[in-house]
Write an enzyme that holds these catalytic residues in place. Structure first.
Site, PDB file in Angstrom:
ATOM      1  N   CYS A 146      79.904 -19.601  13.811  1.00 45.11           N
ATOM      2  CA  CYS A 146      80.311 -18.214  13.546  1.00 45.11           C
ATOM      3  C   CYS A 146      79.366 -17.220  14.206  1.00 45.11           C
ATOM      4  CB  CYS A 146      80.388 -17.957  12.047  1.00 45.11           C
ATOM      5  SG  CYS A 146      78.837 -18.255  11.150  1.00 45.11           S
ATOM      6  N   HIS A 281      77.708 -16.616   6.497  1.00 50.85           N
ATOM      7  CA  HIS A 281      78.782 -16.523   7.489  1.00 50.85           C
ATOM      8  C   HIS A 281      78.647 -15.216   8.262  1.00 50.85           C
ATOM      9  CE1 HIS A 281      82.481 -17.849   9.282  1.00 50.85           C
ATOM     10  NE2 HIS A 281      83.119 -16.749   8.951  1.00 50.85           N
ATOM     11  N   ASN A 297      87.294 -12.187  11.627  1.00 56.94           N
ATOM     12  CA  ASN A 297      86.699 -13.485  11.365  1.00 56.94           C
ATOM     13  C   ASN A 297      86.977 -14.428  12.533  1.00 56.94           C
ATOM     14  OD1 ASN A 297      85.357 -15.506   9.995  1.00 56.94           O
ATOM     15  ND2 ASN A 297      86.791 -15.619   8.288  1.00 56.94           N
TER      16      ASN A 297
END
Length: 340
Positions: A146, A281, A297
């Protein structure tokens, strides 16, 4: 086909307030039909009957959790996503923000940003939306990358601002070439930015393709597709600073995504503030409205609202998002060029 017909027939008899996971949680026929539809949609192929039973159990538990979340009067809608049949260990691979020890050891040279332009950023005022600067939401797959996707997310947004064209930049180059990150085991986006800033290089995602694992660095084999240099990397100061910076371009942020409900998020304003202090994250902040932040995302367009999540602005520094926000300034610009 028969399973889909069962689902559609049952939906026709159901009130609009109940979505599919609520139905499946109540009716085993719907659960089985939904599971088969999920396998087809996600391309799931299980090795044997034992694994199929295990995956169905995971799916049933996921559906039950999301149905319970749908019963909460918070206006958030939950449903089936690619997480639905995964084990907890498999699901955790889709995070990947470096732990605090790694960050402290990195000795990052990040400065407080210059004073933002003064704006009216009170509750109920203003909005920014950078979603139109991007292609379809990307999917990091079962790799804790991520941090790399957040880095390219910020840079792709700025590339569109600079050129008016949408860019796809290479997460794989970031994985392969940047410093002390733990690649698919988690990383820190400042390492990625340090690498890109020092090389003035980032290939396109089409040239240097994403492969969900780290390989040796091959940046000299690909032309540079980054249409500007990075001038500086700075911390945001506060919620107001984040909002002000968004008027210039997208930001990188990080937050705690450990709440299992977020795996089935479909739509609505996420307002659960029961977060741990340290995020796990990394995501890209692309805009805000009167009562929410909007983030992009890296779990694909099948998760969330086409890959996006709305997070409440009703709490200052919600889930420490402002404490972990950063932005860039840009230097000189150029067209696409070959690396010397």
């Amino acid at each position: 086909m028969k399973s889909l017909m069962i689902v559609f027939a049952l939906l026709a008899c159901t009130s609009a307030e109940e979505n599919m996971v609520n139905l499946a949680n109540k009716d085993p026929r719907v659960l089985q039909a939904l599971f088969k539809n999920f396998q087809h949609a996600e391309g799931r192929h299980y090795a044997n009957a034992q694994e199929a039973r295990m995956r169905l159990k995971n799916f049933r538990n996921f559906v039950g959790t999301m149905a319970q979340a749908n019963d909460e009067p918070d206006g958030v809608e939950y449903g089936v996503t690619f997480f639905a049949d995964l084990t907890e260990a498999e699901a955790e691979q889709y995070y990947g923000f470096a732990n605090k020890t790694q960050v402290e050891e990195a000795e990052l040279e990040i400065e407080e940003g210059p004073e933002p332009e003064k704006r009216d950023l009170s509750w109920g005022s203003g909005s920014v939306d950078h979603k139109g600067r991007y292609n379809t939401a990307k999917h990091q797959g079962g790799c804790g990358s991520c941090w790399a996707f957040t880095t390219t997310g910020v840079l792709e947004g700025w590339a569109h601002i600079k050129t008016g064209q949408r860019y796809l930049l290479s997460e794989q180059e970031v994985l392969d070439c940047s410093g002390n990150s733990n690649n698919c085991g988690g990383g820190w986006y400042y390492e990625a930015l340090r690498y890109i800033k020092s090389r003035n290089h980032l290939a396109s995602a089409n040239d240097y393709r994403y492969q969900t694992r780290r390989y040796s660095c091959r940046y000299k084999n690909y032309r540079n597709s980054l249409p500007f240099t990075i001038g500086g990397v700075y911390k945001a100061r506060s919620d107001a600073d984040m909002a002000s910076r968004l008027h210039s371009g997208p930001l990188g942020v990080a937050m705690d995504f450990r709440n299992i409900n977020i795996r089935g998020y479909w739509n609505g304003i996420w307002s659960n503030t029961n977060c741990r202090n340290w995020p796990n994250h990394a995501i890209t902040l692309t805009g805000y409205a009167s009562n929410y932040w909007e983030i992009r995302n890296s779990w694909g367009s099948g998760w969330g609202n086409r890959g996006y999540l709305k997070i409440t602005r009703s709490v200052q520094n919600v889930c420490n998002i402002a404490s972990n926000a950063w932005f860039i300034t840009t230097g000189s610009s150029w067209g696409e060029r070959e690396v010397e």
